[in-house]
Write an enzyme that holds these catalytic residues in place. Structure first.
Site, PDB file in Angstrom:
ATOM      1  N   SER A  97      17.131 -11.421  -2.144  1.00  0.00           N
ATOM      2  CA  SER A  97      17.143 -10.952  -3.533  1.00  0.00           C
ATOM      3  C   SER A  97      17.747 -11.984  -4.484  1.00  0.00           C
ATOM      4  O   SER A  97      18.797 -12.577  -4.200  1.00  0.00           O
ATOM      5  CB  SER A  97      17.940  -9.649  -3.636  1.00  0.00           C
ATOM      6  OG  SER A  97      18.044  -9.239  -4.986  1.00  0.00           O
TER       7      SER A  97
ATOM      8  N   THR B   2      15.980  -1.927  -3.740  1.00  0.00           N
ATOM      9  CA  THR B   2      14.778  -2.653  -3.388  1.00  0.00           C
ATOM     10  C   THR B   2      14.256  -2.093  -2.070  1.00  0.00           C
ATOM     11  O   THR B   2      14.799  -1.114  -1.542  1.00  0.00           O
ATOM     12  CB  THR B   2      15.041  -4.171  -3.320  1.00  0.00           C
ATOM     13  OG1 THR B   2      13.806  -4.850  -3.128  1.00  0.00           O
ATOM     14  CG2 THR B   2      16.018  -4.534  -2.218  1.00  0.00           C
TER      15      THR B   2
ATOM     16  N   LYS C 221      13.460   2.553  -2.448  1.00  0.00           N
ATOM     17  CA  LYS C 221      13.066   3.031  -3.779  1.00  0.00           C
ATOM     18  C   LYS C 221      12.511   4.462  -3.758  1.00  0.00           C
ATOM     19  O   LYS C 221      12.779   5.236  -4.674  1.00  0.00           O
ATOM     20  CB  LYS C 221      12.027   2.088  -4.396  1.00  0.00           C
ATOM     21  CG  LYS C 221      12.577   0.756  -4.848  1.00  0.00           C
ATOM     22  CD  LYS C 221      11.489  -0.030  -5.565  1.00  0.00           C
ATOM     23  CE  LYS C 221      12.034  -1.286  -6.214  1.00  0.00           C
ATOM     24  NZ  LYS C 221      11.016  -1.980  -7.023  1.00  0.00           N
TER      25      LYS C 221
ATOM     26  N   ASN D 211      14.461   2.302  -9.004  1.00  0.00           N
ATOM     27  CA  ASN D 211      14.963   0.947  -8.769  1.00  0.00           C
ATOM     28  C   ASN D 211      16.345   0.718  -9.375  1.00  0.00           C
ATOM     29  O   ASN D 211      16.956  -0.325  -9.151  1.00  0.00           O
ATOM     30  CB  ASN D 211      13.982  -0.107  -9.308  1.00  0.00           C
ATOM     31  CG  ASN D 211      14.044  -0.253 -10.818  1.00  0.00           C
ATOM     32  OD1 ASN D 211      14.328   0.703 -11.548  1.00  0.00           O
ATOM     33  ND2 ASN D 211      13.764  -1.457 -11.305  1.00  0.00           N
TER      34      ASN D 211
ATOM     35  N   ASP E 287      11.009  -0.847 -13.811  1.00  0.00           N
ATOM     36  CA  ASP E 287       9.952  -1.816 -13.498  1.00  0.00           C
ATOM     37  C   ASP E 287       8.864  -1.832 -14.568  1.00  0.00           C
ATOM     38  O   ASP E 287       8.372  -2.902 -14.944  1.00  0.00           O
ATOM     39  CB  ASP E 287       9.333  -1.512 -12.140  1.00  0.00           C
ATOM     40  CG  ASP E 287      10.218  -1.928 -10.981  1.00  0.00           C
ATOM     41  OD1 ASP E 287      11.009  -2.870 -11.160  1.00  0.00           O
ATOM     42  OD2 ASP E 287      10.120  -1.312  -9.908  1.00  0.00           O
TER      43      ASP E 287
ATOM     44  N   GLY F 155      -4.695  -3.561  -6.936  1.00  0.00           N
ATOM     45  CA  GLY F 155      -3.654  -3.001  -6.087  1.00  0.00           C
ATOM     46  C   GLY F 155      -3.395  -1.546  -6.418  1.00  0.00           C
ATOM     47  O   GLY F 155      -3.800  -1.047  -7.475  1.00  0.00           O
TER      48      GLY F 155
ATOM     49  N   GLY G  62      -0.175  -0.036  -4.939  1.00  0.00           N
ATOM     50  CA  GLY G  62       1.151   0.224  -4.404  1.00  0.00           C
ATOM     51  C   GLY G  62       2.161   0.530  -5.496  1.00  0.00           C
ATOM     52  O   GLY G  62       1.802   0.899  -6.615  1.00  0.00           O
ATOM     53  N   GLY G  63       3.445   0.353  -5.165  1.00  0.00           N
ATOM     54  CA  GLY G  63       4.507   0.665  -6.113  1.00  0.00           C
ATOM     55  C   GLY G  63       4.440  -0.157  -7.379  1.00  0.00           C
ATOM     56  O   GLY G  63       4.656   0.359  -8.486  1.00  0.00           O
TER      57      GLY G  63
ATOM     58  N   GLY H 205       5.325 -13.632 -12.566  1.00  0.00           N
ATOM     59  CA  GLY H 205       6.072 -12.431 -12.213  1.00  0.00           C
ATOM     60  C   GLY H 205       7.575 -12.524 -12.352  1.00  0.00           C
ATOM     61  O   GLY H 205       8.251 -11.491 -12.295  1.00  0.00           O
TER      62      GLY H 205
END
Length: 279
Positions: free
Chosen positions: A20, A67, A71, A92, A107, A133, A135-136, A245
């Protein structure tokens, strides 16, 4: 780790958590604002997560970031959830206060603020968005775009059923595109976002022809390893504006830092360089 004699405490919980960048990020802001506090990595196994989270408040922590893989598990532990956490289905950011555990998700805010800082002239309402995508990260992006007023969100995922489930959760305004038709979906798009692992370090590349993408469209990634994956390089080569990102990580951290340490920090070029180890 010795807690006695320290100031305000916060941290990041995950398993693993050594990768992280959050401790470096928050440490920069703590030093910059001369705050008596610490932000520490907290490696916690999934089976120990509920007990550890509840114990942190007793140890004097103001809160933590979460993380992988915590989550989603946090949803069942928190006493309250903000609207974003409920919509996205993940937490998060944790804030402890008055004996309660408050779960938030920043996020989506981090994603949209990154776009606005990098491309201030871009407007979500200007046209369709294509999201790769389901996902989360995709859920956070779709939530952010809906809140910002995107008129049409086209979702493409290698597993169609997962995309369909996400689309139902965020309907109306979100449609599913067959993965094989992802390139055609770029026609008249205002934004393209890759939230998949394709193109990440150690993963297979993202196979996507950009021929149909308008030159005016913004192209964004939600990951930062590598910082410039092939999608962003190809988009830049054809003249599209791009957003990496890393800024999403930096911007999503601001609300938590403000809640724990009482200062709303800024995302600056100096911060980016520091987090990347360039300063």
């Amino acid at each position: 780790m010795i807690l006695s004699g320290t100031g305000i405490l916060a941290g990041v919980m995950g398993w693993p958590v050594s990768h992280s960048k959050s401790p470096r990020l928050h440490g920069y802001w703590l030093d910059l604002h001369k705050i008596d506090g610490a932000y520490v990595p907290l490696p916690v196994r999934p089976e120990a997560f509920p007990g550890c989270l509840r114990a942190l408040a007793a140890l004097g922590f103001r809160g933590v970031n979460l993380t992988v893989p915590h989550k989603v598990a946090a949803l069942e532990i928190c006493d309250t959830l903000d609207a974003a956490a409920q919509a996205i289905g993940a937490v998060n950011t944790i804030v402890f206060g008055e004996g309660r555990i408050e779960g938030r998700n920043t996020d989506a805010q981090g994603f949209i603020e990154n776009l606005r800082q990098t491309a201030p002239e871009w407007r979500a309402k200007a046209g369709p968005a294509v999201v790769l995508g389901a996902g989360g990260a995709a859920r956070a992006v779709v939530h952010a775009l809906r809140e910002a007023g995107a008129p049409d969100i086209r979702l493409a995922n290698r597993t169609k059923d997962r995309a369909a489930s996400l689309a139902r959760d965020f309907a109306p305004g979100v449609s599913v595109v067959e993965w094989r038709n992802r390139a055609a979906a770029l026609q008249d798009a205002n934004l393209l976002v890759n939230t998949t692992s394709l193109g990440m370090a150690g993963q297979e590349p993202l196979d996507l022809a950009l021929d149909a993408l308008p030159a005016s469209a913004l192209v964004a990634e939600t990951v930062y390893s590598p910082l410039a994956p092939s999608l962003l390089r190809e988009a830049r080569a054809r003249g599209n504006r791009t957003v990496d990102g890393l800024g999403m990580l930096l911007h999503q951290a601001r609300p938590g830092f403000a809640a724990w340490f009482g200062v709303t920090p800024e995302v600056t070029p100096a911060l980016r360089a520091f987090v990347l180890g360039q300063a």
